[in-house]
Enzyme design. Structure first.
Site, PDB file in Angstrom:
ATOM      1  CE  LYS A 150      -3.938  -2.089  -0.086  1.00  0.00           C
ATOM      2  NZ  LYS A 150      -3.444  -3.345  -0.431  1.00  0.00           N
ATOM      3  CG  ASP A 151      -1.069   4.069  -2.564  1.00  0.00           C
ATOM      4  OD1 ASP A 151      -0.114   3.333  -3.127  1.00  0.00           O
ATOM      5  OD2 ASP A 151      -2.115   4.400  -2.370  1.00  0.00           O
ATOM      6  CE  LYS A 152       7.136   7.589   3.707  1.00  0.00           C
ATOM      7  NZ  LYS A 152       8.675   7.595   3.610  1.00  0.00           N
TER       8      LYS A 152
END
Length: 685
Positions: free
Chosen positions: A292-294
């Site tokens: 998942k995105d940061k």
């Protein structure tokens, strides 16, 4: 049919200093305000402007695209510690970056007039919830630990994790793994009470399975002695149901503890590395369905191997210490994981359960996004048109800018060199100096490499050795300059494949733009569609049975077919220009042989909802998160007539699609950092 060209620009807005004045939020959120790249949500703050375009789309159907292999992110803290330069110097550096047109992103599908808005003014304006293969959306809504029916197993108490010093833990681990010649470890009991001794006994046995303990008096002091119960020979014994260890795992428990990971401004691999350090285990015992995105708040399911029976390979005693292979019981219980919530920053764990299986990469239906676009300028009619278009029509399923890197050397160029078998070019592209924004230590490393071509000297300039440059330099140091293939092989496989996947994505983006330009947004004879997992051509007599939502385009490879119209030839021409043979995509190194895949041209998001809200204070969140709800935080109180307006939007996307490309379609925005930063300087003046 006329096509829609991408000519709009974007504008980056600076962060308000007020964002870091909220002490309560800072306590659990280490806000990073600099530009970042990564997975889909790795975007910096963006203000974008748009212009009217013409629609070309007809009837639609719901579709799901195939999964795509996720890519791991680097986890060193220094990766995030580089200082920000002033806006003008950063903008000057980013003049060498990529624009969307550089990677083939040039078309829109909708006719509405674009408008401006700020994407990710706060990272909490971008929330991602994973959708499991059963269609269930992951939420963090329960911190409780499951209760077992079994009574022969007790989870470690909280004191178990703190009673032993770091030095004691190191010595016990070496004893447990037979790393030295010591046959026992003595731990002095500073506060000699029965309760204290009991806790130490429990800590050793719980945290270091395979060790037993006893109490001894030495020179008037009490010591807890840890040792292997029956010597090395007994360790070779395989435990069975009739001869279990003292601390048996309850039969009702699965071997894997599943939990929901809620994280803020941290990528998935970084979070797992932190967990593994706290738990003193290797990261590879964790599994997940996708990274998942940061720069976002994300919620996803994680599984960890909780219990793994001890076994040893039997060998002669003189060889045992050197070649003993062991897998110790991890004893990663829900209680032990829940204990970490007291010391973790930026993420929380909950919704614990025990199951008999790990998670597998790609085993998800997609992700549900909640996005806030702040300070929007569009009229109510513009917003309604944009969101109706997104819901009814969708967006072009481009690979987003994150796929191609942010420096003057795009990742697809390295991928192309790999496929060309041009290893000197691969080495040069990764290590050579380049204009643009980079961390200072990387700049020094590249300068040293250009000056000396000495891997050891260049490596000394890197405090972070796990970056790709550091790994390649270590490989060159080990295998020599004449064996670049082996040196490159030191880089983790996912990172190496990222380069050739980037090249495939570059080709796909360009070919889709050509396809839309040539034939518009309707199915035509010669297009490809999927019948199950098999691609077939759309024939003239069947073309009326299909819409653009049925059409797929291939990523180049040896196991795909190509359209039977002009775009099929365009694929060949593009690869010929890159000195590649479309009919021979097998590489002499198997890892780099491209089988290819198919990807939908248009994606129509599901569960699309939106709302326009007014607000005065940019520091105030515009919705509550899972953690807010668990902590009992009230809904934000918003004015009915505030100074600013924001668009709150929700939608679900299948795996391998980019939310930024959906937002691009709504705002008519250019998502490249180059466009944002070039205009940022002008805005600040």
């Amino acid at each position: 049919m006329e096509t829609v060209e991408m000519n709009s620009v974007s504008l980056k807005r600076p962060h308000s200093e007020d964002d870091v004045t909220n002490a309560d939020e800072i306590k659990r959120q280490k806000i990073s305000e600099k530009s970042e790249t990564g997975n889909d949500s790795g975007q910096s703050v963006e203000t974008v402007t748009g212009q009217p375009d013409k629609s070309l789309l007809e009837d639609t159907k719901n579709e799901i695209i195939p999964n795509e292999e996720s890519e791991e992110q680097e986890d060193e803290e220094l990766e995030d510690s580089d200082e920000d330069g002033d806006p003008e110097s950063f903008a000057d550096m980013m003049k060498h970056g990529l624009t969307e047109s550089d990677v083939g992103i040039t078309k829109f599908v909708s006719s509405h007039k674009g408008f401006s808005g700020i994407l990710k003014e706060r990272y909490s304006d971008f929330v991602v919830h994973e959708i499991g293969k059963d269609g269930r959306v992951s939420h963090l809504d329960d911190f409780s630990v499951p209760v077992d029916d079994e009574v022969n197993f007790e989870d470690p108490s909280e004191e178990t994790f703190t009673v032993l010093s770091d030095e004691d833990k190191q010595r016990l681990e070496e004893l447990q793994l037979l790393k030295n010649k010591e046959t026992s470890v003595a731990i002095e009991v500073i506060e000699d009470t029965k309760e204290k001794r009991t806790v130490i006994h429990q800590a050793v046995k719980s945290l270091f399975p395979g060790l037993e303990t006893k109490t001894e008096d030495r020179d008037g002091k009490k010591y807890i002695i840890a040792y292997h119960a029956a010597g090395k020979k007994a360790l070779a014994k395989v435990r069975t149901a009739t001869d279990p260890r003292k601390h048996s795992w309850p039969k009702s428990r699965g071997s894997y503890c599943h939990f929901v990971l809620y994280k803020e401004n941290k990528d998935t691999m970084d979070a797992i590395n932190v967990l593994s350090k706290f738990l003193r285990v290797k990261p590879n015992i964790f599994s997940y369905m996708g990274t998942k995105d940061k720069r976002a708040i994300t919620v996803q399911e994680i599984a960890v191997l909780s219990w793994n029976p001890i076994f040893f390979l039997t060998e002669h005693s003189e060889q045992l210490q050197r070649r003993l292979t062991t897998v110790f019981a991890h004893l990663i219980t829900a209680q032990r994981l829940a204990h970490l919530n007291k010391c973790l920053m930026n993420f929380k764990l909950g919704n614990f359960s025990y199951k008999n299986h790990p998670l597998k990469l790609g085993e998800l239906q997609g992700n549900h996004f909640t996005v806030v676009l702040r300070n929007i300028t569009g009229t109510d009619d513009q917003i309604e048109q944009a969101m109706h278009s997104l819901r009814e029509i969708g967006f072009i399923n481009y690979y987003g800018m994150q796929r191609f890197g942010t420096t003057a050397v795009p990742t697809y160029q390295i991928g192309r060199a790999i496929l060309q078998n041009n290893w000197n070019e691969v080495m040069d592209l990764i290590l050579k100096p380049r204009p643009g924004a980079e961390k200072g230590y990387l700049v020094k490393c590249r300068e040293e490499w250009a000056k000396t071509k000495d891997p050891a000297a260049a490596l000394k300039k890197l405090p972070v050795k796990r970056c790709v440059e550091g790994q390649l330099l270590r490989g060159l140091l080990k295998y020599g300059m004449k064996n670049i293939i082996s040196a490159f092989g030191i880089i983790p496989r996912n990172n190496r494949l990222m380069y050739i996947h980037s090249y495939q994505s570059y080709v796909w983006n360009n070919m889709v733009s050509k396809r839309i330009e040539e034939y518009g947004l309707r199915a035509v004879p010669g297009d490809l569609t999927l019948k199950g997992a098999t691609a077939v051509h759309i024939e003239e007599e069947d073309v009326d049975n299909y819409t653009i939502h049925d059409v797929v385009m291939p990523l180049p490879g040896f196991d795909v077919i190509y359209p039977k119209h002009k775009i099929g030839e365009a694929y060949k021409e593009m690869l010929v220009a890159d000195n590649l043979d479309i009919n021979n995509m097998r590489h002499k190194i198997r890892d780099y042989s491209l089988s290819g895949a198919y990807r939908k041209i248009i994606i129509r998001p599901q569960n699309v909802n939106w709302e326009v809200v007014a607000y005065d204070d940019p520091r105030i969140p515009l919705f509550t998160t899972d953690l807010d709800k668990l902590e009992g935080k009230p809904l934000p109180v918003l004015p009915t007539d505030g100074k600013f307006r924001a668009l709150k939007m929700e939608f679900s996307l299948p795996p391998s699609t980019y939310a930024t490309m959906a937002i691009r379609e709504v705002l008519k925005m250019d998502t490249s950092i180059k466009n944002q930063t070039q205009l940022n300087t002008t805005w600040l003046r």
